[in-house]
Design an enzyme around this catalytic site. Structure first.
Site, short mmCIF file in Angstrom:
data_model
loop_
_atom_site.label_atom_id
_atom_site.label_comp_id
_atom_site.label_asym_id
_atom_site.label_seq_id
_atom_site.Cartn_x
_atom_site.Cartn_y
_atom_site.Cartn_z
NE ARG A 315 2.48 -28.81 -22.96
CZ ARG A 315 2.83 -30.05 -23.30
NH1 ARG A 315 2.11 -31.07 -22.86
NH2 ARG A 315 3.86 -30.26 -24.08
CE LYS A 337 1.20 -7.98 -13.56
NZ LYS A 337 1.92 -6.69 -13.42
CD GLU A 379 2.02 -2.94 -3.43
OE1 GLU A 379 1.19 -2.38 -4.20
OE2 GLU A 379 3.15 -3.30 -3.80
CE LYS A 421 -3.19 -6.99 -8.06
NZ LYS A 421 -1.96 -7.53 -7.47
CD GLU A 431 1.31 -4.66 -16.47
OE1 GLU A 431 2.35 -4.04 -16.71
OE2 GLU A 431 1.13 -5.36 -15.46
NE ARG A 438 -2.49 -7.35 -13.13
CZ ARG A 438 -2.73 -8.63 -12.89
NH1 ARG A 438 -3.44 -9.33 -13.76
NH2 ARG A 438 -2.25 -9.22 -11.82
CG ASN A 442 3.60 -2.07 -12.65
OD1 ASN A 442 3.84 -2.97 -11.86
ND2 ASN A 442 3.15 -2.30 -13.88
CG HIS A 445 5.57 -1.50 -8.18
ND1 HIS A 445 4.71 -0.70 -7.48
CD2 HIS A 445 5.38 -2.77 -7.71
CE1 HIS A 445 4.02 -1.45 -6.62
NE2 HIS A 445 4.40 -2.70 -6.76
CG HIS A 449 10.42 -3.80 -9.34
ND1 HIS A 449 9.59 -4.08 -10.40
CD2 HIS A 449 9.76 -4.23 -8.24
CE1 HIS A 449 8.48 -4.66 -9.96
NE2 HIS A 449 8.56 -4.75 -8.65
CG HIS A 463 7.65 -5.58 -3.15
ND1 HIS A 463 8.25 -5.10 -4.29
CD2 HIS A 463 6.31 -5.47 -3.35
CE1 HIS A 463 7.31 -4.72 -5.16
NE2 HIS A 463 6.13 -4.94 -4.60
#
Length: 565
Positions: A315, A337, A379, A421, A431, A438, A442, A445, A449, A463
């Site tokens: 956990r 993330k 980026e 960032k 987000e 946030r 993207n 993106h 993606h 990427h």
């Protein structure tokens, strides 16, 4: 080292300024075992740098009104350590000096914390036989009076050296003269470069991103203060392990950190449920505890996978990022993330799980091919396009240096991107902002993606390369919608193409299907109420999110850009 002459002034050397790497306080703290020469070396350094020499033991005796041996005899070691801590705290709040501490001072966690905050620490390291030779025949060593000196010294070395190794600087001492040893200290201090620090401050968590050269070799020293227990499991890939794992494991061994290693195959394929299950099984078989820290050593794939494992094992386990690619240093390692891919889309299975520290070793970037630097650099360009026109202008001026692997440019780029960032993540950690926040990260993106998914994450398109194309497409879509000026699209394209970065579908030999790309977009995790979220621009540095983009317009854009129907 031999002792100084009885008249120290007989050795002349021109005064020199204490190197800037020592820090703004101008306090250098010498640590090490009894007999290693802290007082001798400290007095000579004080002469050279023109600042006072302070002996912490002498200050303790002055404050107590008796000798250290008498303090031990009357009150015991615990009382002595408490007084020692108070005296060192006071001295650290004073003017610049060379401060020599007793052999046990650095073993106190609070003292180490105070020294890290206010000074620069330097460990004079010597083997047991050298230490015994130097203390032979000298009195006033309470710890050695309790039995066989060799056995006691060996035991103390075994206990203390892994903690001493957390010092900022380590100097090995042997039978050299004082002047030779002092010169080595001077050389080490002149070369000392403390890493840049970018703080990430969240509502319920704080950690630092450290940026600088050769951090992997001293990772144990940097991480030891943050670990709940001195046990870690390193998750890495086979390629990175060959390049960097030995240095990392050596640093852990030096600081007494037990380390196990789990290696996966390199590439996006490792961000899968199958690989996740394999790593989790190996991890649990190691008998981990909730204080065991997961250390991700590698690029974004390893960081995302290891972070998700850390988020879900028992956990939640502590987690450290040691990113080794430009892309992971400027993007995926910061912000918490984590996740893996699903057959229907990228990063659809994951969790927010913040690290306790990030070590961005700029030296690791020297091993990267230009293609990998391009992937990371996209980026950085993205960050400037979102809300920092000055950063985009910096990219236009220095982007070529970054892609050429210039060390200073790389450190500067990583710092600027991480500062950007960190601010975005602090304002919207999970987000959840209804507008902007946030989600602006993207930019490009949604397209990127879709491109990656269509190619099956098989390595043909990195990427960051997909993001580079996505930046062009997002800007072109913004122009088509009448939001951004054509001049900004031309500026973005000019920058990308000048650096030979992908900026459109002409990067590929065969066309993509617009219908297939749109289908992938419909599975994006940013979908809400059946609407696809796009990050658009009103100009460079003016990004915003929108769910009101007509998909017919997106389809027309893709067709005009060279996609098939």
């Amino acid at each position: 080292m031999s002792r100084l002459p009885s008249n120290p002034t007989s050795v002349s050397m021109p005064a020199a300024a204490l190197p800037s790497g020592v820090g703004p306080s101008g306090i250098l703290v010498l640590i090490g075992m009894m007999g290693v020469g802290k007082t001798t070396v400290g007095r000579r350094l004080a002469q050279i740098y023109g600042i006072p020499f302070v002996d912490a033991d002498a200050e303790i005796e002055r404050a107590a009104g008796c000798t250290i041996s008498e303090i031990f005899a009357r009150h015991g070691e615990n009382a002595f350590r408490a007084g020692e801590r108070r005296v060192i705290k006071r001295l650290l709040q004073g003017p610049p000096c060379i401060l020599a501490t007793g052999g046990g001072a650095w073993m106190d966690a609070e003292t180490r914390r105070l020294v890290r905050m206010h000074a620069c620490s330097l460990w004079l390291r010597a083997p047991v036989h050298v230490l015994l030779k130097r203390v032979h025949g000298r009195g006033g060593r309470p710890l050695l009076a309790q039995g066989d000196p060799k056995e006691i010294m060996s035991r103390l070395v075994g206990l203390r050296y892994p903690v001493y190794a957390e010092a900022d600087v380590i100097i090995d001492c042997g039978d050299e003269t004082v002047e030779q040893g002092v010169r080595r200290v001077q050389e080490a201090l002149s070369e000392l470069q403390k890493p840049l620090t970018v703080p990430v401050t969240l509502a319920s968590h704080h950690y630092d991103v450290l940026i600088g050269p050769d951090l992997i070799s001293r990772a144990g020293a940097w991480l030891a203060p943050h670990l709940p227990q001195k046990r870690v499991v390193v998750v890495t890939d086979n390629i990175v392990a060959e390049l960097h794992l030995p240095r990392l494991l050596n640093s852990f061994a030096e600081t007494g950190i037990q380390a196990d290693v789990i290696a996966v195959a390199g590439g996006e394929e490792s961000k899968s449920l199958t690989c996740y299950a394999q790593v989790m099984t190996q991890l649990l078989e190691l008998g981990i505890e909730r204080g065991t820290t997961i250390v991700a050593l590698g690029g974004g794939v390893v960081g995302d996978l290891a972070g998700f494992v850390a988020a879900t094992a028992l956990r939640g386990l502590p987690f450290v990022q040691i990113p080794t690619t430009l892309l992971s240093q400027v993007d995926s390692s910061v912000g918490g993330k984590t996740g893996i891919n699903a057959p229907s889309g990228k990063n659809l299975i994951g969790a927010f799980h913040q690290p306790i520290a990030v070590l961005a070793d700029s030296s690791a970037l020297a091993t990267l091919p230009r293609r990998q630097r391009i992937a990371g650099y996209a980026e950085i360009v993205k960050s400037g396009m979102i809300s920092d026109p000055e950063l985009f202008a910096w990219c236009e001026a220095h982007g070529a240096d970054v892609l050429d692997g210039d060390p200073a440019a790389l450190v500067d780029a990583v710092q600027k991107a991480c500062v950007f960032k960190a601010a975005v993540v602090a304002a919207d950690e999970r987000e959840q902002a209804k507008q902007g926040g946030r989600a602006l990260l993207n930019l490009g993106h949604t397209f990127a993606h879709a491109l990656e998914a269509e190619l099956g994450y098989d390595g043909r398109l990195l990427h960051g390369e997909a993001v580079s194309i996505g930046l062009h497409l997002a800007t072109a879509l913004s122009v088509r919608l009448g939001l951004a000026p054509v001049a900004d699209l031309e500026r973005v394209d000019a920058h990308l193409r000048k650096l030979a970065m992908p900026a459109g579908f002409d990067w590929f030999e065969t066309p993509f299907s617009a219908a297939a790309l749109l289908a992938h977009m419909s599975h994006d995790k940013k979908m809400r109420d059946g609407l696809i979220s796009f990050v658009l621009l009103r100009g460079i540095g003016q990004a915003f999110t929108s769910r009101n983009v007509p998909m017919d317009t997106v389809r027309e854009l893709l067709l005009d850009e060279g996609c098939s129907g």
